[in-house]
Design a protein around this motif. Structure first.
Motif, PDB file in Angstrom:
ATOM      1  N   ALA A 165      -5.529  -2.598  -4.800  1.00 41.91           N
ATOM      2  CA  ALA A 165      -6.930  -2.679  -4.380  1.00 41.91           C
ATOM      3  C   ALA A 165      -7.219  -3.987  -3.654  1.00 41.91           C
ATOM      4  O   ALA A 165      -7.878  -4.015  -2.607  1.00 41.91           O
ATOM      5  N   THR A 166      -6.711  -5.092  -4.202  1.00 41.99           N
ATOM      6  CA  THR A 166      -6.918  -6.403  -3.571  1.00 41.99           C
ATOM      7  C   THR A 166      -6.249  -6.470  -2.204  1.00 41.99           C
ATOM      8  O   THR A 166      -6.794  -7.032  -1.250  1.00 41.99           O
ATOM      9  N   THR A 167      -5.070  -5.865  -2.101  1.00 41.85           N
ATOM     10  CA  THR A 167      -4.364  -5.845  -0.825  1.00 41.85           C
ATOM     11  C   THR A 167      -5.144  -5.070   0.225  1.00 41.85           C
ATOM     12  O   THR A 167      -5.168  -5.449   1.405  1.00 41.85           O
ATOM     13  N   CYS A 168      -5.791  -3.979  -0.178  1.00 39.34           N
ATOM     14  CA  CYS A 168      -6.638  -3.211   0.752  1.00 39.34           C
ATOM     15  C   CYS A 168      -7.730  -4.089   1.356  1.00 39.34           C
ATOM     16  O   CYS A 168      -7.960  -4.083   2.578  1.00 39.34           O
ATOM     17  N   MET A 169      -8.402  -4.843   0.500  1.00 40.44           N
ATOM     18  CA  MET A 169      -9.500  -5.670   0.984  1.00 40.44           C
ATOM     19  C   MET A 169      -8.985  -6.829   1.836  1.00 40.44           C
ATOM     20  O   MET A 169      -9.636  -7.245   2.804  1.00 40.44           O
ATOM     21  N   THR A 205      -5.442   8.402  -2.602  1.00 41.59           N
ATOM     22  CA  THR A 205      -4.970   7.127  -2.053  1.00 41.59           C
ATOM     23  C   THR A 205      -3.927   7.357  -0.967  1.00 41.59           C
ATOM     24  O   THR A 205      -3.974   6.749   0.108  1.00 41.59           O
ATOM     25  N   HIS A 251      -8.282  -5.349   5.165  1.00 43.00           N
ATOM     26  CA  HIS A 251      -9.566  -5.074   5.826  1.00 43.00           C
ATOM     27  C   HIS A 251     -10.047  -6.317   6.569  1.00 43.00           C
ATOM     28  O   HIS A 251     -10.548  -6.230   7.699  1.00 43.00           O
ATOM     29  N   HIS A 279      -4.555   6.400   2.923  1.00 40.74           N
ATOM     30  CA  HIS A 279      -3.675   5.381   3.503  1.00 40.74           C
ATOM     31  C   HIS A 279      -2.880   5.934   4.679  1.00 40.74           C
ATOM     32  O   HIS A 279      -2.628   5.226   5.655  1.00 40.74           O
ATOM     33  N   LEU A 289     -10.478   1.544   4.288  1.00 45.51           N
ATOM     34  CA  LEU A 289      -9.791   0.649   3.363  1.00 45.51           C
ATOM     35  C   LEU A 289     -10.639   0.351   2.124  1.00 45.51           C
ATOM     36  O   LEU A 289     -10.101   0.043   1.059  1.00 45.51           O
ATOM     37  N   SER A 324      -7.301   3.217  -5.494  1.00 39.36           N
ATOM     38  CA  SER A 324      -6.091   2.547  -5.987  1.00 39.36           C
ATOM     39  C   SER A 324      -6.337   1.932  -7.354  1.00 39.36           C
ATOM     40  O   SER A 324      -5.532   2.086  -8.279  1.00 39.36           O
ATOM     41  N   SER A 326      -9.318   1.148  -1.562  1.00 35.85           N
ATOM     42  CA  SER A 326      -9.229   0.122  -2.600  1.00 35.85           C
ATOM     43  C   SER A 326      -9.735   0.655  -3.933  1.00 35.85           C
ATOM     44  O   SER A 326      -9.113   0.455  -4.987  1.00 35.85           O
ATOM     45  N   LEU A 367       0.810  -1.217   0.000  1.00 37.57           N
ATOM     46  CA  LEU A 367       0.000   0.000   0.000  1.00 37.57           C
ATOM     47  C   LEU A 367       0.845   1.269   0.000  1.00 37.57           C
ATOM     48  O   LEU A 367       0.355   2.336  -0.373  1.00 37.57           O
TER      49      LEU A 367
END
Length: 402
Positions: free
Chosen positions: A373-377, A311, A380, A315, A272, A279, A276, A214
C-alpha cells in the motif's frame, strides 16, 4: 495477436501444471536439484527482458518475436531428449530467457499497434491469456489422472508445439511502425544528442523498483495462499485450487470492465489510490485467516483472494499504461525491457517475501499488505512530475513550424 496469446498461454498452462512433476518422476531429479534448476532458469530469464527490448529497438519486431518463440520451442523439445542434469538446466534457462523476452516484445507490439486503445487491448489480452491458462491447466489435470511417463512427455510436447504455432502466426503479423527504427538519408541532420536510455533515467529506474513490490500479488497466489491452506489446521486442503479458479474467473469476467477506469494516463495513475487500499485490505484479511475456526478461516482466505485479485487487475491496468507513458517513443523497447525486470525479479524474491510473511504470523501479513500500500502511494507521487511534463519523444514546436 489475441489468438497468439490464447495458444501461447494454453501451451504454457500444459507445462506449468506439471513441470515439477516431470522433473521429479520422469527426469528423476531430487528436490534440491529441482530448486537449483528453477532458480538458475529464473536468473537467466531476468536478462531476457532488457536484452529483448534492446533488440526490438534495433531489429524488426516480428522477426525477433519469431526467433524467440522458436527458441522456446527448441528448448522445450530439447528437454525431452535427455535426463542429464546440466543439459536440463541449460535448456530450462534458454526457455526462460525466451519466455521473458517474448513477454516484453509482445507487449511492445501491442503498444505500437493499439495506440490510444492500448489499455482496452491489455484488458482483453489478459482475459484471453487467463482463459488459455485455465484451458491448459484443465487438459494437464486430465492427463495427470493417467500419470504415466508418456502423459508427461505429451504435455511437454504440446507446450513446444504451441510455440511453433505461435511463431507461424507471428509471421503473418505486419511489422508495426516504430519511432526507434527510421530510415535516414543524406539530407537528414546529424543527431546532436544520444538517444535516451532507461539506465540513466533515475525516475524510470525508481518506478521499476516500485513495480517489483507491486507485482508481489503474483507470489500471493502462486505461493502464499497454497502455503496458508497447507499449514492451516482449519482450512480444507481442497480450498487452494478453488481460490486459483476464483482468481481466473474474476480476471476473465472483470478485467475489461475495470480497465475502463484507467483508460487515460491520468486515470491510470489515479487507480493507484484504490490499489493501495485493496493491497492493505488483502494483507489484513490474510492476517485474520490465521485465527478462528474452519468457517472463519475459509471465509477470510476467500475474501483475501478476492482482494488480491482486484489488486492484480488494477495493477495490470496501471502498470501497462504507466510503463508506456513514462517511456520515450524513440526507446520504447529498451524502456519496456527494463520494466520487464520488475516482474522477473519478483519471481525470485516474491516467494521469499511471502514465506517470510507466513513465518512472522498475522503481523507479517499485515506488514506485507502495508508495504504494498505504501509503495502504491510512493509511486503515485513519483510519476506525477514526469506525467505533467511533455513526453520526451515529442519535440517542442515553435511558431515558425506552424
Amino acid at each position: 495477436m489475441l489468438w497468439i496469446a490464447l495458444v501461447d498461454r494454453t501451451g504454457s498452462g500444459l507445462w506449468a501444471a506439471v513441470s515439477i512433476l516431470y522433473f521429479t518422476y520422469v527426469a528423476g531429479l531430487s528436490v534440491a536439484q529441482i530448486g537449483t534448476l528453477v532458480a538458475v532458469a529464473g536468473a537467466v530469464g531476468i536478462a531476457g527482458a532488457p536484452l529483448g527490448g534492446r533488440m526490438a529497438d534495433r531489429l524488426p519486431l516480428t522477426r525477433v518475436l519469431i526467433g524467440l518463440q522458436l527458441l522456446r520451442a527448441v528448448a522445450s523439445f530439447a528437454l525431452l531428449t535427455t535426463d542429464n542434469y546440466a543439459l536440463l538446466v541449460a535448456f530450462s534457462a534458454a526457455g526462460s530467457f525466451g519466455d521473458r523476452a517474448a513477454n516484453v516484445l509482445t507487449k511492445l507490439y501491442a503498444t505500437r499497434v493499439s495506440g490510444p486503445d492500448r489499455v482496452r487491448y491489455q484488458a482483453v489480452n489478459r482475459t484471453v491469456a487467463n482463459a488459455g491458462w485455465a484451458l491448459g491447466g484443465l487438459v494437464a489435470a486430465g492427463a495427470l489422472t493417467i500419470g504415466t511417463t508418456a502423459a508427461y512427455q505429451w504435455l511437454l510436447t504440446g507446450d513446444a508445439l504451441s510455440f511453433v504455432a505461435v511463431a507461424l502466426a507471428t509471421a503473418r503479423c505486419g511489422e508495426p511502425p516504430s519511432a526507434a527504427r527510421t530510415i535516414a538519408t543524406s539530407k537528414d541532420p546529424v543527431p546532436t544528442t544520444r538517444p535516451s536510455g532507461p539506465w540513466r533515467d533515475r525516475t524510470y529506474l525508481a518506478y521499476v523498483a516500485t513495480e517489483t513490490v507491486l507485482f508481489l500479488d503474483d507470489a500471493v497466489f502462486k505461493v502464499g495462499l497454497p502455503l496458508c491452506v497447507a499449514h492451516s489446521d482449519q482450512a480444507p486442503h481442497g480450498l487452494a485450487p478453488l481460490l486459483m479458479v476464483l482468481n481466473n474467473v474474476m480476471v476473465v469476467t472483470l478485467q475489461v470492465p475495470l480497465a475502463r477506469l484507467g483508460a487515460t494516463t491520468a486515470a491510470a495513475r489515479a487507480l493507484l489510490v484504490p490499489l493501495s487500499a485493496f493491497s492493505a485490505l488483502g494483507g489484513v484479511l490474510l492476517a485474520l485467516s490465521a485465527t478462528g475456526g474452519a468457517m472463519a478461516v475459509t471465509l477470510f482466505l476467500t475474501a483475501a483472494a478476492i482482494a488480491f485479485t482486484v489488486t492484480e487487475m488494477l495493477h495490470a491496468t496501471v502498470s501497462w499504461e504507466l510503463s508506456v507513458a513514462l517511456a520515450p517513443d524513440s526507446a520504447q523497447g529498451s524502456y519496456l525491457g527494463v520494466h520487464g525486470l520488475a516482474q522477473a525479479v519478483q519471481r525470485s524474491v516474491g516467494p521469499l517475501a511471502v514465506t517470510a510473511a507466513i513465518a512472522a504470523g498475522p503481523l507479517g501479513w499485515t506488514l506485507f499488505g502495508a508495504t504494498m500500500a505504501t509503495t502504491c502511494m510512493f509511486q503515485h507521487r513519483l510519476v506525477r512530475g514526469r506525467l505533467t511534463r511533455p513526453a520526451l519523444s515529442v519535440p517542442p514546436v515553435t511558431v515558425s513550424e506552424h
